[in-house]
Design a protein around this motif. Structure first.
Motif, PDB file in Angstrom:
ATOM      1  N   ALA A   1       0.850  -1.185   0.000  1.00 12.42           N
ATOM      2  CA  ALA A   1       0.000   0.000   0.000  1.00 12.42           C
ATOM      3  C   ALA A   1       0.886   1.235   0.000  1.00 12.42           C
ATOM      4  CB  ALA A   1      -0.918  -0.002   1.219  1.00 12.42           C
ATOM      5  N   LYS A   2       0.576   2.167  -0.897  1.00 14.17           N
ATOM      6  CA  LYS A   2       1.286   3.438  -0.950  1.00 14.17           C
ATOM      7  C   LYS A   2       0.281   4.550  -0.668  1.00 14.17           C
ATOM      8  CE  LYS A   2       4.720   1.909  -4.353  1.00 14.17           C
ATOM      9  NZ  LYS A   2       5.321   2.174  -5.686  1.00 14.17           N
ATOM     10  N   PHE A   3       0.675   5.491   0.193  1.00 15.35           N
ATOM     11  CA  PHE A   3      -0.285   6.526   0.571  1.00 15.35           C
ATOM     12  C   PHE A   3       0.442   7.715   1.164  1.00 15.35           C
ATOM     13  CE2 PHE A   3       0.435   3.662   4.045  1.00 15.35           C
ATOM     14  CZ  PHE A   3       0.455   4.439   5.196  1.00 15.35           C
ATOM     15  N   LEU A   4      -0.269   8.842   1.174  1.00 16.72           N
ATOM     16  CA  LEU A   4       0.197  10.058   1.827  1.00 16.72           C
ATOM     17  C   LEU A   4      -0.501  10.183   3.185  1.00 16.72           C
ATOM     18  CD1 LEU A   4       0.053  12.584  -1.139  1.00 16.72           C
ATOM     19  CD2 LEU A   4       2.128  11.865   0.060  1.00 16.72           C
ATOM     20  N   ALA A   5       0.243  10.600   4.215  1.00 20.23           N
ATOM     21  CA  ALA A   5      -0.360  10.758   5.539  1.00 20.23           C
ATOM     22  C   ALA A   5       0.452  11.740   6.362  1.00 20.23           C
ATOM     23  CB  ALA A   5      -0.451   9.412   6.245  1.00 20.23           C
ATOM     24  N   LYS A   6      -0.203  12.327   7.342  1.00 21.32           N
ATOM     25  CA  LYS A   6       0.445  13.288   8.234  1.00 21.32           C
ATOM     26  C   LYS A   6       0.805  12.604   9.555  1.00 21.32           C
ATOM     27  CE  LYS A   6      -1.033  17.530   8.346  1.00 21.32           C
ATOM     28  NZ  LYS A   6      -1.858  18.746   8.595  1.00 21.32           N
ATOM     29  N   VAL A   7       1.978  12.919  10.099  1.00 19.47           N
ATOM     30  CA  VAL A   7       2.451  12.335  11.347  1.00 19.47           C
ATOM     31  C   VAL A   7       1.686  12.954  12.520  1.00 19.47           C
ATOM     32  CG1 VAL A   7       4.424  12.019  12.891  1.00 19.47           C
ATOM     33  CG2 VAL A   7       4.746  11.903  10.402  1.00 19.47           C
ATOM     34  N   LEU A   8       1.055  12.078  13.334  1.00 19.02           N
ATOM     35  CA  LEU A   8       0.325  12.534  14.518  1.00 19.02           C
ATOM     36  C   LEU A   8       1.115  12.325  15.796  1.00 19.02           C
ATOM     37  CD1 LEU A   8      -3.233  11.076  13.832  1.00 19.02           C
ATOM     38  CD2 LEU A   8      -2.332  13.303  13.170  1.00 19.02           C
ATOM     39  N   GLN A   9       1.808  11.200  15.866  1.00 15.80           N
ATOM     40  CA  GLN A   9       2.498  10.851  17.107  1.00 15.80           C
ATOM     41  C   GLN A   9       3.685   9.961  16.788  1.00 15.80           C
ATOM     42  OE1 GLN A   9      -0.018   8.986  20.025  1.00 15.80           O
ATOM     43  NE2 GLN A   9       1.705   8.201  21.180  1.00 15.80           N
ATOM     44  N   ILE A  10       4.812  10.219  17.441  1.00 18.65           N
ATOM     45  CA  ILE A  10       6.028   9.433  17.263  1.00 18.65           C
ATOM     46  C   ILE A  10       6.310   8.711  18.574  1.00 18.65           C
ATOM     47  CG2 ILE A  10       8.481   9.479  16.693  1.00 18.65           C
ATOM     48  CD1 ILE A  10       7.941  12.143  15.232  1.00 18.65           C
ATOM     49  N   GLY A  11       6.322   7.387  18.536  1.00 11.71           N
ATOM     50  CA  GLY A  11       6.546   6.597  19.739  1.00 11.71           C
ATOM     51  C   GLY A  11       8.012   6.533  20.115  1.00 11.71           C
TER      52      GLY A  11
END
Length: 518
Positions: free
Chosen positions: A66-76
Motif C-alpha cells: 500500500a502506498k499513501f500520503l499521511a500526516k504524522v500525529l504521534q512518534i513513539g
C-alpha cells in the motif's frame, strides 16, 4: 498526442522518470508491437495509480503493498529487542499517521527507526509504502519506503484526530486521546501476576465538561501518576476503554502516555443529592464540610497499619459522614471546604443514619470554588434551628460547626479483578469489620464475662478508654497512643468510643463493665 513527459508529469508517484521510461520500453516489448509508446505509457501510469490507495481507510490486511500520503500525529519511543543467535539487537518504532479518511499505525525497523527519531516531526506529511498486516488493535503497516512530501497537503488537525470526550467513550474503544482535568491521584501499587512476575498499577480520576472517568495506568505507565497533580490539565494519549465493576475505565499501557497541556479544562461535577443515596450502592456526592475529625491509625488483623479520617458534608438536601480511608485520610480538607466524593459506598451507620465510605476505588477532591449550579445550603451542626430569614446558607453557617464526633467506618469491598494488591486486600480486610457507628447516647453494659479469679486485686484491674478499631473477637481499642485487646461477647460496633474496666494482663482486658458515655 500526449508525450511521455506529459503522462509522467500528471502522475503523483515516487517512481523516478528514468524508472518510468524504462517500464514503458519493457511494456512495448512485452506487447509485441500491439501498443505504441504512448499506449504503453498510459498502461504503466494506470498501474502506478492503482498502487497508491485513495486513503488510509482503504488499506486492508492482505494487500501486497500500500502506498499513501499521511500526516504524522504521534512518534513513539524507539525500542530495542534481541534477535536470535549473535545477530545485532533490533530497533523498532511505531508512528501514528492519518489522512482525512482515517488513522493508522506504521512500524519502522532498524536503520529506518533510527532515521525516524532524528528526522521525523509531528505534523510532517510523508509518502509511505509498506505491507499491511493485522496489528494489535487494527491494521498496521510494516514500512518499506518512506520519504517527506513537503508539497503535499493533508487536511487533518493533529490536535483533534482521535480526541474524545468522556461522554464519547464506549467499551472496546482504543487509540483514545482524551483531554481532561486531574481530579485525584493514587499511589503506585504492586501485584503478583499468575506467571510470578510483579506488576505495577496506579489510578487517577479525570473530568471534562461532559463527565468524569477513572484512569488506570499499568506497569511502565504507572509512574506517570507521579508527574501530575490535582487540577492539572492533561492529555491522555493512546488509551483504551475497559469495563470494571459495571463502569467504564480508561486504561493506559506501555504504548500510551500522559502529557501536560496549556489549557484550562473545565469540569463541573454531576452529583447525587445526599438525601437520595441508597444503602449498599455507590454514589457521587458533594457538599460543604461542616465537621472534621482527626486522623486515627489502627492495627489490622495481618499486623499492618491502617488509617482513617472522618468528615461530614452537607448539601441542600441533607448531610452525611464520609470516612476517608488510607491515603485519603491525609487529604488537606478543612471546615468550609467544598468537596466532591465519587464512587463512595453508602452504608448503614449509627441509628439508621447513612454513611459514605471512600476506599481505594473512590475519588475525593476539593474544589476551590463551589460550582454555580451546586446546592450547598448549610446549617450549623450544633444549632439546626432556622433563622428568621430561613436556613443559614453558604459558608456563613460553618462558623458554629462543632467537630467533637469521632467515627470510623468500613471501607469498600470492590477490587480490580485484574490485580491482588496489598492496598486493596487491606481495604477489603477493613470492610470485613462490623458496620461503623458514631457516638451514641450514654449507656453502661455489664459484661457477660467476669474475671476468672474473683479475688482479683486492684493492681490487676484496668480502666481503658478508646475507639473500637476492630470489632469481633477480640475487640481492639485505640486511644491514639496505646491499644488494648478486649475479650468480650458484648456487641461493640466499629467506631464507638467506650471505656472498659476489668482484669488485665497489660495487653488484654476482660471487662466487667463497658461504659459508652466516654
Amino acid at each position: 498526442m500526449s508525450s511521455l513527459t506529459d503522462i509522467y508529469d500528471e502522475l503523483d508517484t515516487d517512481v523516478s522518470r528514468e524508472e518510468f521510461e524504462s517500464a514503458v520500453e519493457d511494456k512495448v516489448e512485452q506487447m509485441g508491437g500491439l501498443a505504441d509508446e504512448e499506449t504503453a505509457a498510459k498502461l504503466i501510469a494506470h498501474e502506478l495509480r492503482n498502487e497508491e490507495v485513495e486513503g488510509v481507510a482503504d488499506i486492508e490486511p492482505g494487500m501486497d503493498e500500500a502506498k499513501f500520503l499521511a500526516k504524522v500525529l504521534q512518534i513513539g519511543d524507539c525500542r530495542t529487542f534481541e534477535r536470535d543467535g549473535d545477530a545485532e539487537d533490533g530497533r523498532v518504532i511505531n508512528i501514528e499517521v492519518a489522512d482525512a479518511s482515517g488513522q493508522i499505525r506504521v512500524t519502522m525497523w532498524d536503520d529506518m527507526a533510527d532515521d525516524a527519531i532524528d528526522q521525523l516531526e509531528v505534523g510532517q506529511v510523508l509518502r509511505i509504502g509498506g505491507r499491511p498486516k493485522d496489528g494489535y488493535d487494527d491494521v498496521e503497516i510494516d514500512v518499506d519506503t518512506v520519504e517527506p512530501a513537503p508539497d503535499a497537503e493533508i487536511d487533518v488537525d493533529i490536535h483533534t484526530v482521535n480526541t474524545h470526550r468522556v461522554e464519547d467513550l464506549s467499551l472496546g474503544l482504543s487509540d483514545v486521546n482524551l483531554r481532561g482535568r486531574v481530579l485525584s491521584t493514587d499511589k503506585i501499587r504492586t501485584f503478583d501476576r499468575d506467571d510470578g512476575s510483579e506488576g505495577r498499577v496506579a489510578n487517577l480520576s479525570v473530568g471534562d465538561p461532559t463527565g468524569r472517568i477513572r484512569v488506570t495506568l499499568w506497569d511502565g505507565s504507572a509512574s506517570l501518576v507521579d508527574s501530575v497533580d490535582p487540577d492539572d490539565s492533561i492529555e491522555i494519549v493512546d488509551g483504551y476503554v475497559r469495563e470494571q465493576d459495571g463502569a467504564l475505565e480508561l486504561h493506559v499501557g506501555d504504548r500510551g502516555t500522559i502529557e501536560s497541556i496549556d489549557e484550562d479544562v473545565e469540569y463541573v461535577p454531576d452529583t447525587d443529592p445526599i438525601e437520595t443515596v441508597v444503602i449498599d450502592e455507590t454514589a457521587d456526592i458533594a457538599g460543604g464540610v461542616i465537621e472534621t475529625d482527626t486522623k486515627r491509625t489502627f492495627d489490622r488483623d495481618d499486623g499492618s497499619k491502617g488509617q482513617v479520617r472522618n468528615v461530614r458534608i452537607r448539601d441542600d438536601t441533607g448531610d452525611i459522614r464520609v470516612a476517608l480511608w488510607g491515603d485519603k485520610a491525609d487529604l488537606d480538607i478543612d471546615l468550609a471546604d467544598y468537596v466532591v466524593c465519587t464512587d463512595v459506598e453508602i452504608q448503614e451507620g449509627w441509628q439508621d443514619d447513612h454513611e459514605a465510605s471512600a476506599g481505594w476505588r473512590s475519588a475525593v477532591y476539593r474544589l476551590d470554588e463551589r460550582p454555580e449550579d451546586a446546592t450547598t445550603t448549610v446549617e450549623s451542626s450544633s444549632d439546626q434551628q432556622q433563622t428568621e430569614t430561613g436556613k443559614a446558607s453558604g459558608l456563613d453557617a460553618f462558623a458554629e460547626t462543632n467537630s467533637d464526633e469521632t467515627t470510623v467506618t468500613a471501607s469498600p469491598t470492590s477490587q480490580d479483578s485484574n490485580i491482588t494488591s496489598s492496598d486493596s486486600m487491606r481495604d477489603n480486610a477493613d470492610h470485613n469489620h462490623e458496620q461503623a457507628a458514631s457516638d451514641g447516647g450514654a449507656s453502661t453494659i455489664e459484661s457477660p464475662q467476669t474475671s476468672e479469679d474473683d479475688n482479683t486485686t486492684d493492681s490487676d484491674v484496668e480502666s481503658f478508654t478508646g475507639t473500637v478499631v476492630q470489632a469481633g473477637s477480640p475487640v481492639v481499642l485505640d486511644n491514639g497512643t496505646d491499644t488494648r485487646r478486649v475479650e468480650t461477647d458484648a456487641s461493640l460496633r466499629l467506631g464507638e468510643v467506650v471505656t472498659v474496666t476489668g482484669s488485665t494482663d497489660g495487653q488484654t482486658i476482660t471487662p466487667t463493665e463497658i461504659d459508652r458515655s466516654s
